[in-house]
Scaffold this active site. Structure first.
Site, PDB file in Angstrom:
ATOM      1  N   ALA A 184     -11.745  46.813  36.940  1.00 42.98           N
ATOM      2  CA  ALA A 184     -12.852  46.593  36.024  1.00 42.98           C
ATOM      3  C   ALA A 184     -13.467  45.252  36.389  1.00 42.98           C
ATOM      4  CB  ALA A 184     -12.342  46.573  34.594  1.00 42.98           C
ATOM      5  N   GLY A 189      -8.524  49.012  36.890  1.00 50.33           N
ATOM      6  CA  GLY A 189      -9.378  50.162  36.570  1.00 50.33           C
ATOM      7  C   GLY A 189      -9.611  51.081  37.769  1.00 50.33           C
ATOM      8  N   GLU A 191      -6.598  53.201  37.829  1.00 56.25           N
ATOM      9  CA  GLU A 191      -6.693  54.058  36.638  1.00 56.25           C
ATOM     10  C   GLU A 191      -7.711  55.177  36.859  1.00 56.25           C
ATOM     11  OE1 GLU A 191      -7.248  50.531  34.111  1.00 56.25           O
ATOM     12  OE2 GLU A 191      -5.684  51.346  32.819  1.00 56.25           O
ATOM     13  N   GLU A 247      -3.143  43.794  35.759  1.00 54.49           N
ATOM     14  CA  GLU A 247      -3.692  43.244  34.513  1.00 54.49           C
ATOM     15  C   GLU A 247      -2.833  42.164  33.866  1.00 54.49           C
ATOM     16  OE1 GLU A 247      -3.817  46.393  35.373  1.00 54.49           O
ATOM     17  OE2 GLU A 247      -5.761  47.262  34.843  1.00 54.49           O
TER      18      GLU A 247
HETATM   19  N1  COA Z   1     -14.081  42.120  39.036  1.00 46.37           N
HETATM   20  C1  COA Z   1     -15.140  41.374  39.411  1.00 46.37           C
HETATM   21  N2  COA Z   1     -15.328  40.958  40.665  1.00 46.37           N
HETATM   22  C2  COA Z   1     -14.416  41.303  41.579  1.00 46.37           C
HETATM   23  C3  COA Z   1     -13.285  42.074  41.269  1.00 46.37           C
HETATM   24  C4  COA Z   1     -13.127  42.485  39.923  1.00 46.37           C
HETATM   25  N3  COA Z   1     -12.104  43.249  39.530  1.00 46.37           N
HETATM   26  N4  COA Z   1     -12.543  42.245  42.384  1.00 46.37           N
HETATM   27  C5  COA Z   1     -13.193  41.612  43.371  1.00 46.37           C
HETATM   28  N5  COA Z   1     -14.336  41.051  42.890  1.00 46.37           N
HETATM   29  C6  COA Z   1     -15.324  40.262  43.617  1.00 46.37           C
HETATM   30  C7  COA Z   1     -14.849  38.838  43.896  1.00 46.37           C
HETATM   31  O1  COA Z   1     -15.070  38.009  42.768  1.00 46.37           O
HETATM   32  C8  COA Z   1     -15.718  38.469  45.076  1.00 46.37           C
HETATM   33  O2  COA Z   1     -17.013  38.174  44.603  1.00 46.37           O
HETATM   34  P1  COA Z   1     -17.810  36.866  45.182  1.00 46.37           P
HETATM   35  O3  COA Z   1     -17.948  37.135  46.655  1.00 46.37           O
HETATM   36  O4  COA Z   1     -19.123  36.895  44.451  1.00 46.37           O
HETATM   37  O5  COA Z   1     -16.954  35.693  44.894  1.00 46.37           O
HETATM   38  C9  COA Z   1     -15.830  39.788  45.839  1.00 46.37           C
HETATM   39  O6  COA Z   1     -15.529  40.822  44.907  1.00 46.37           O
HETATM   40  C10 COA Z   1     -14.859  39.891  47.003  1.00 46.37           C
HETATM   41  O7  COA Z   1     -13.543  39.662  46.499  1.00 46.37           O
HETATM   42  P2  COA Z   1     -12.546  38.565  47.109  1.00 46.37           P
HETATM   43  O8  COA Z   1     -11.573  38.199  46.044  1.00 46.37           O
HETATM   44  O9  COA Z   1     -13.314  37.461  47.752  1.00 46.37           O
HETATM   45  O10 COA Z   1     -11.836  39.432  48.243  1.00 46.37           O
HETATM   46  P3  COA Z   1     -10.369  39.203  48.854  1.00 46.37           P
HETATM   47  O11 COA Z   1     -10.286  40.091  50.042  1.00 46.37           O
HETATM   48  O12 COA Z   1     -10.090  37.743  49.032  1.00 46.37           O
HETATM   49  O13 COA Z   1      -9.345  39.737  47.727  1.00 46.37           O
HETATM   50  C11 COA Z   1      -8.586  41.298  46.032  1.00 46.37           C
HETATM   51  C12 COA Z   1      -9.340  41.103  47.380  1.00 46.37           C
HETATM   52  C13 COA Z   1      -8.758  42.747  45.637  1.00 46.37           C
HETATM   53  C14 COA Z   1      -7.114  40.978  46.247  1.00 46.37           C
HETATM   54  C15 COA Z   1      -9.183  40.337  44.983  1.00 46.37           C
HETATM   55  O14 COA Z   1     -10.594  40.507  44.963  1.00 46.37           O
HETATM   56  C16 COA Z   1      -8.683  40.586  43.594  1.00 46.37           C
HETATM   57  O15 COA Z   1      -7.558  40.207  43.266  1.00 46.37           O
HETATM   58  N6  COA Z   1      -9.502  41.229  42.720  1.00 46.37           N
HETATM   59  C17 COA Z   1      -9.180  41.444  41.334  1.00 46.37           C
HETATM   60  C18 COA Z   1      -8.199  42.575  41.196  1.00 46.37           C
HETATM   61  C19 COA Z   1      -7.817  42.755  39.749  1.00 46.37           C
HETATM   62  O16 COA Z   1      -7.182  41.923  39.124  1.00 46.37           O
HETATM   63  N7  COA Z   1      -8.230  43.893  39.176  1.00 46.37           N
HETATM   64  C20 COA Z   1      -7.892  44.262  37.846  1.00 46.37           C
HETATM   65  C21 COA Z   1      -9.008  43.931  36.928  1.00 46.37           C
HETATM   66  S1  COA Z   1      -8.590  44.360  35.266  1.00 46.37           S
END
Ligand code: COA
Length: 260
Positions: free
Chosen positions: A66, A112, A115, A135
């Site tokens: 999400a 999400g 999910e 989460e």
């Molecule tokens: N919500 C909003 N933005 C998200 C996102 C999320 N769930 N997951 C990734 N993004 C965005 C990042 O903020 C980044 O945006 P920016 O370039 O404007 O800063 C972009 O997507 C790329 O992500 P980034 O974190 O730079 O890539 P990465 O390869 O370093 O890491 C992940 C990849 C998936 C490990 C990392 O993005 C992450 O941990 N995301 C969140 C996962 C999460 O907790 N999801 C559950 C949400 S309830």
């Protein structure tokens, strides 16, 4: 269908929905959830569509969760509403869709995203896929059905571990738990989805929609799944597909289902 955050393609009886926010790793914001709802609704009501594939754009992510930026400042009440609305519009909606939906998990499927994949009728993954429900690392719990569907798919103990550690698992481990049915290379993911869809399409779409309902009943509180199956089984006898299927068998030919 024209959308801002998703792409919808239709090729004969196969529809493909691609979540298309690659710069945000296809994170599900409110608008994307609303668009997905509209797309699924329209495709389900199109009697030419027999199978729907759901995937994410780019090579990195199915859906990274999400959209955290949208809910970081929510109140308790807003948080509850977010989960309820999302489940109604998308997660429960997809699970109960009468048209089969296959998730092609082509990279990160987190929060999400996992999910959503779990709401689909089944899942296949590319070998670079990483799955998890992170989460609790954000101070929240899965709110789009993750605490319910993950234990159903992989068992309570593994679900407890995955949710409590907020960890990620790779595609092969996910397959060993029964979370995904197949693991293939990224290039092979769409062809495998199309191949499985082709097998499904040969069968009666009326019978398949009744099978989805009966299987889901097994996991619905307060519903007697055996009774649901009996009712749905009986209803099949009143369909044109049943007449065609049984007649074709007796005439030693392949059925040509009218899907009615
Ligand atoms: N919500 C909003 N933005 C998200 C996102 C999320 N769930 N997951 C990734 N993004 C965005 C990042 O903020 C980044 O945006 P920016 O370039 O404007 O800063 C972009 O997507 C790329 O992500 P980034 O974190 O730079 O890539 P990465 O390869 O370093 O890491 C992940 C990849 C998936 C490990 C990392 O993005 C992450 O941990 N995301 C969140 C996962 C999460 O907790 N999801 C559950 C949400 S309830």
């Amino acid at each position: 269908m024209n959308f801002e955050n998703i792409l919808v393609e239709q090729n004969n009886s196969l529809a493909t929905i691609t979540i298309n926010r690659p710069k945000k790793l296809n994170a599900l914001n409110k608008n994307t959830i609303a668009e997905l709802h509209e797309a699924f609704k329209a495709l389900e009501s199109d009697e030419n569509v027999k199978v729907i594939l759901l995937t994410g754009s780019g090579e990195k992510a199915f859906v990274a969760g999400a959209d955290i930026s949208e809910f970081a400042h929510f109140s308790e009440e807003e948080g509850g509403r977010l989960a309820a609305k999302g489940q109604e519009l998308l997660f429960d909606y997809v699970e109960n869709l009468s048209t089969p939906v296959i998730a092609l998990v082509n990279g990160f499927a987190l929060g999400g995203g996992l999910e959503l994949a779990m709401s689909c009728h089944f899942r296949i993954a590319s070998d670079n896929a990483r799955m998890g429900l992170p989460e609790t690392s954000l101070g929240v719990i899965p709110g789009y059905g993750g605490t319910q569907r993950l234990p159903l798919l992989i068992g309570k103990g593994k679900a407890m571990e995955l949710i409590m550690t907020a960890g990620m698992i790779g595609a092969e481990e996910a397959k060993s738990y029964g979370l995904v049915n197949y693991v293939v290379s990224q290039e092979e993911l769409l062809p495998l989805g199309e191949k499985l869809a082709g097998k499904i399409m040969k069968n009666s779409s009326v019978a398949i929609s009744k099978a989805i309902k009966a299987i889901n009943a097994c996991f619905t509180d307060g519903e007697n799944g055996y009774q649901t199956e009996i009712n749905a089984f009986g209803e099949c006898f009143g369909t044109e597909d049943f007449k065609e299927g049984t007649t074709a068998f007796l005439e030693k030919r392949k059925p040509d289902f009218p899907n009615k």
